[in-house]
Design an enzyme around this catalytic site. Sequence first.
Site, mmCIF file in Angstrom:
data_model
loop_
_atom_site.group_PDB
_atom_site.id
_atom_site.type_symbol
_atom_site.label_atom_id
_atom_site.label_comp_id
_atom_site.label_asym_id
_atom_site.label_seq_id
_atom_site.Cartn_x
_atom_site.Cartn_y
_atom_site.Cartn_z
ATOM 1 C CG ASP A 177 -2.006 -0.942 1.228
ATOM 2 O OD1 ASP A 177 -2.268 -1.478 0.138
ATOM 3 O OD2 ASP A 177 -2.602 -1.185 2.288
ATOM 4 C CB SER B 62 -4.907 -7.146 6.408
ATOM 5 O OG SER B 62 -4.669 -5.994 7.178
ATOM 6 C CG ASP C 197 -5.384 1.429 12.426
ATOM 7 O OD1 ASP C 197 -5.460 1.578 13.664
ATOM 8 O OD2 ASP C 197 -5.046 0.360 11.893
ATOM 9 N NE ARG D 169 -2.447 1.874 13.550
ATOM 10 C CZ ARG D 169 -1.634 1.208 12.755
ATOM 11 N NH1 ARG D 169 -0.335 1.506 12.723
ATOM 12 N NH2 ARG D 169 -2.070 0.227 12.011
HETATM 13 N N1 ARG Z 1 -9.055 -3.987 14.658
HETATM 14 C C1 ARG Z 1 -7.831 -3.625 15.282
HETATM 15 C C2 ARG Z 1 -7.873 -2.238 15.842
HETATM 16 O O1 ARG Z 1 -8.691 -1.500 15.421
HETATM 17 C C3 ARG Z 1 -6.630 -3.868 14.407
HETATM 18 C C4 ARG Z 1 -6.571 -3.045 13.149
HETATM 19 C C5 ARG Z 1 -5.405 -3.357 12.256
HETATM 20 N N2 ARG Z 1 -5.442 -4.728 11.876
HETATM 21 C C6 ARG Z 1 -4.965 -5.272 10.749
HETATM 22 N N3 ARG Z 1 -5.050 -6.536 10.663
HETATM 23 N N4 ARG Z 1 -4.419 -4.584 9.788
HETATM 24 O O2 ARG Z 1 -7.108 -1.859 16.693
#
Ligand code: ARG
Length: 405
Positions: A14, A173, A124, A95
């Site tokens: 990405d 992912s 995110d 994050r």
């Molecule tokens: N659902 C999780 C969160 O919101 C993880 C998000 C990222 N996960 C991923 N497999 N790319 O904190």
Amino acid sequence: MKEKALLLYSGGLDTSVMIKWLQEEKGYDVVTLTLDVGQEKNDLTAISQKAELLGAVKSITHDCTSKFAETFISMGIMSNGMYSDKYPLSTSLARPLMAELAVRYAHENACGVIVHGSTGKGNDQVRFEVSIKALDDSIKVIAPVREMNMNREEEIEYAIRKGIDIPYGGKYSVDENLWGRSVEGSFIENIGNSVPVDAYRWVKPLDDATDTPEEVAITYENGIPSALNGKKMSLKSLIIKINKLAGMHGIGAIDMIEDRVVGIKSHEFYECPAAITIIEGHKYLESAVLSKRELKVKKYIDEQFSEMVYGGLWHDPLMGYICQFEQTMNEPVSGTVHLKLYKGNIVHSGLESNNSLYDHAASTYGRGQTFDQKMSPGFIYVYGASTVASRKIRNKQFQEISLEE
Ligand code: ARG
């Protein structure tokens, strides 16, 4: 002179596509920022070289693993941070730190734009953007995946056209850091399936978990782990060690149907062996050193902490007050907790703490007890008075649900 954009760059498909897209379609000079938050594959030099090969005017790398442990994970531990009582917030906690560093490097490098690789469907994007805007409202944020609305196949085609080599990312992912591994997509999207064994990396599936139980002793100081089996170490090293240990015993695999901030339910798989073990020990220690009322109020605040971290509100001033509360409540949370790890289970095997409120002489049924039992009838008379009185008046109503035949 071209305007500069700072891209949070992981080295994956990405964000590699984005370097080209930002240059060619948007006319930016691209500065990349790659952060080490304790993910497994983190050859920062190779990632940085790749960024420059794709045309980045500058590529910055920064190892913030210790900062992540000491500032963000430690708050997660003190607050028993779990979203919906299940997910230790591993991705969520990283994050706001990434956003802070992005803003710092954007300022240092005169970038008026920050670019991130999140989609328009997840949490995110919310976390990055609320944090960035709270720190500097004048910075523009671009999320190309959201804007281009490309699916993975289209992205791969674009990458091939632009001569970008496609990294092998596996079918899922994945987002990884010191506190856990989040896995979604592919077979996991079907909630009729159990999570396939090939999604596991850090946790041994139960059938393969070690056959002999293992005891660990975690020492906490003011709520934060400071030693493992009597050996003092940094929080970062302790987490790395427990991730391995507990993972071997099948601890920390979490299969969750999750409510995202944007109102979508998703099926996610997490591997968080250290987080699950450390928080379990922390809660056990708290149950000994905090009073019933303190535990009750703290539980409510813990939940607010978790909701806010999950929802990207780390930089809301209220979060500062919550953290102050959590730090104060953790002042007495010092001691050592013994836990037995076995086949996915964490069994309490005792604790020692100078601050324990457990008074053996008061609780014992044995000799030498100090609790004056003669005081109890008076207590019960007063405590139960309202129940006894209202039952007399409303007796009729209750007869219908009485157990008498
Ligand atoms: N659902 C999780 C969160 O919101 C993880 C998000 C990222 N996960 C991923 N497999 N790319 O904190």
